[in-house]
Scaffold this motif. Structure first.
Motif, short mmCIF file in Angstrom:
data_model
loop_
_atom_site.label_atom_id
_atom_site.label_comp_id
_atom_site.label_asym_id
_atom_site.label_seq_id
_atom_site.Cartn_x
_atom_site.Cartn_y
_atom_site.Cartn_z
N LYS A 40 0.83 -1.20 0.00
CA LYS A 40 0.00 0.00 0.00
C LYS A 40 0.88 1.26 0.00
N ASN A 41 0.55 2.17 -0.90
CA ASN A 41 1.25 3.45 -0.95
C ASN A 41 0.32 4.49 -1.55
N ASN A 42 0.77 5.72 -1.54
CA ASN A 42 -0.07 6.82 -2.02
C ASN A 42 0.29 7.24 -3.43
N HIS A 43 0.96 6.37 -4.16
CA HIS A 43 1.43 6.71 -5.50
C HIS A 43 1.03 5.61 -6.48
N ARG A 44 0.36 5.99 -7.56
CA ARG A 44 0.01 5.04 -8.62
C ARG A 44 1.25 4.79 -9.47
N PRO A 45 1.59 3.52 -9.78
CA PRO A 45 2.79 3.23 -10.57
C PRO A 45 2.80 3.96 -11.90
N GLN A 46 3.98 4.45 -12.28
CA GLN A 46 4.17 5.13 -13.56
C GLN A 46 5.48 4.66 -14.18
N VAL A 47 5.53 4.69 -15.51
CA VAL A 47 6.76 4.32 -16.21
C VAL A 47 7.89 5.21 -15.72
N GLY A 48 9.02 4.59 -15.37
CA GLY A 48 10.16 5.33 -14.85
C GLY A 48 10.35 5.17 -13.36
N ASP A 49 9.32 4.70 -12.65
CA ASP A 49 9.44 4.47 -11.21
C ASP A 49 10.46 3.37 -10.94
N VAL A 50 11.22 3.55 -9.86
CA VAL A 50 12.18 2.51 -9.44
C VAL A 50 11.47 1.59 -8.45
N ILE A 51 11.43 0.31 -8.78
CA ILE A 51 10.71 -0.68 -7.97
C ILE A 51 11.68 -1.61 -7.25
N CYS A 52 11.49 -1.78 -5.97
CA CYS A 52 12.21 -2.80 -5.20
C CYS A 52 11.28 -3.99 -5.03
#
Length: 224
Positions: A40-52
């Protein structure tokens, strides 16, 4: 044994379907990630996001991401007190009056045009279609937002735009303001406002320039 986390950049993301692909540095393999794999987070995934993320093998034997989070985004639920405060701020009287004013301003020309059309041609279908399609479009927006929160398949944007074009744009506008949905995506907003402008120009032409061609077109459409 300490869990191993990998890091990569989100190279593709289909927001309407809730999945995308991650590519880690030094690797040419794209890792599948579903919206349900993100904490859960307050940000919708977008191209360019760094994912762990961690890796797992699904039931089909394919490697995919799990236990993932977006780097730099706080992963926590909003406390109930904060939610209550946000709800009160969102629906405070000033915001309500501002929304009412905007709705009245937007629907003024189309509403007068549809009313004038009904009185002069004895055809009330446009006058009925606007509230009916607006209600349907609002319901679709609410359903789409619910699906997004649950990580389920989304309502296609083309379907939403079609309902807007068919007269539901006012319901869409109200949904964007009250539900905070589809209001920040630039490409979506561009198409939405083109649809609104088309309706306003259409009825302005009918009211002020007396283009009977518009009346003939509407009559043929609704009678057919």
């Amino acid at each position: 044994m300490k869990p191993v986390f990998h890091k990569g950049k989100l190279t593709r993301w289909k927001d309407d379907k809730g999945f995308g692909f991650i590519r880690s540095s030094g690797s040419s393999q794209d890792i599948f990630i579903h919206i349900t794999a993100l904490k859960k987070n307050n940000h919708r995934p977008q191209v360019g996001d760094v994912i762990c993320y961690q890796l797992k093998v699904d039931k089909d034997g394919k490697t995919c991401a799990c236990n993932a989070f977006i780097e730099g985004v706080v992963s926590k639920s909003i406390p109930k007190t904060s939610s209550s405060r946000i709800e009160k701020e969102t629906f405070k009287p000033k915001a309500k009056s501002s929304l009412i004013f905007e709705v009245l301003l937007l629907c003024l020309l189309p509403g007068l045009g549809a009313l004038h059309f009904a009185l002069t041609t004895f055809n009330a279908i446009p006058l009925i279609l606007y509230p009916l399609m607006s209600f349907l479009t609002f319901v679709l927006y609410a359903n789409d937002k619910s699906r997004a929160k649950q990580g389920r398949w989304r309502v296609p944007e083309n379907t939403l735009h079609l309902c807007e074009f068919m007269g539901g744009w006012l319901g869409a506008f109200i949904a964007q303001k009250t539900l905070r949905h589809k209001s920040s995506k630039a490409s979506y907003q561009a198409v939405f406002w083109v649809i609104v402008v088309i309706h306003i120009i259409f009825w302005s032409d009918w009211l002020f320039f007396g283009k009977r061609l518009v009346g003939l077109l509407l009559s043929s459409v609704f009678r057919g």
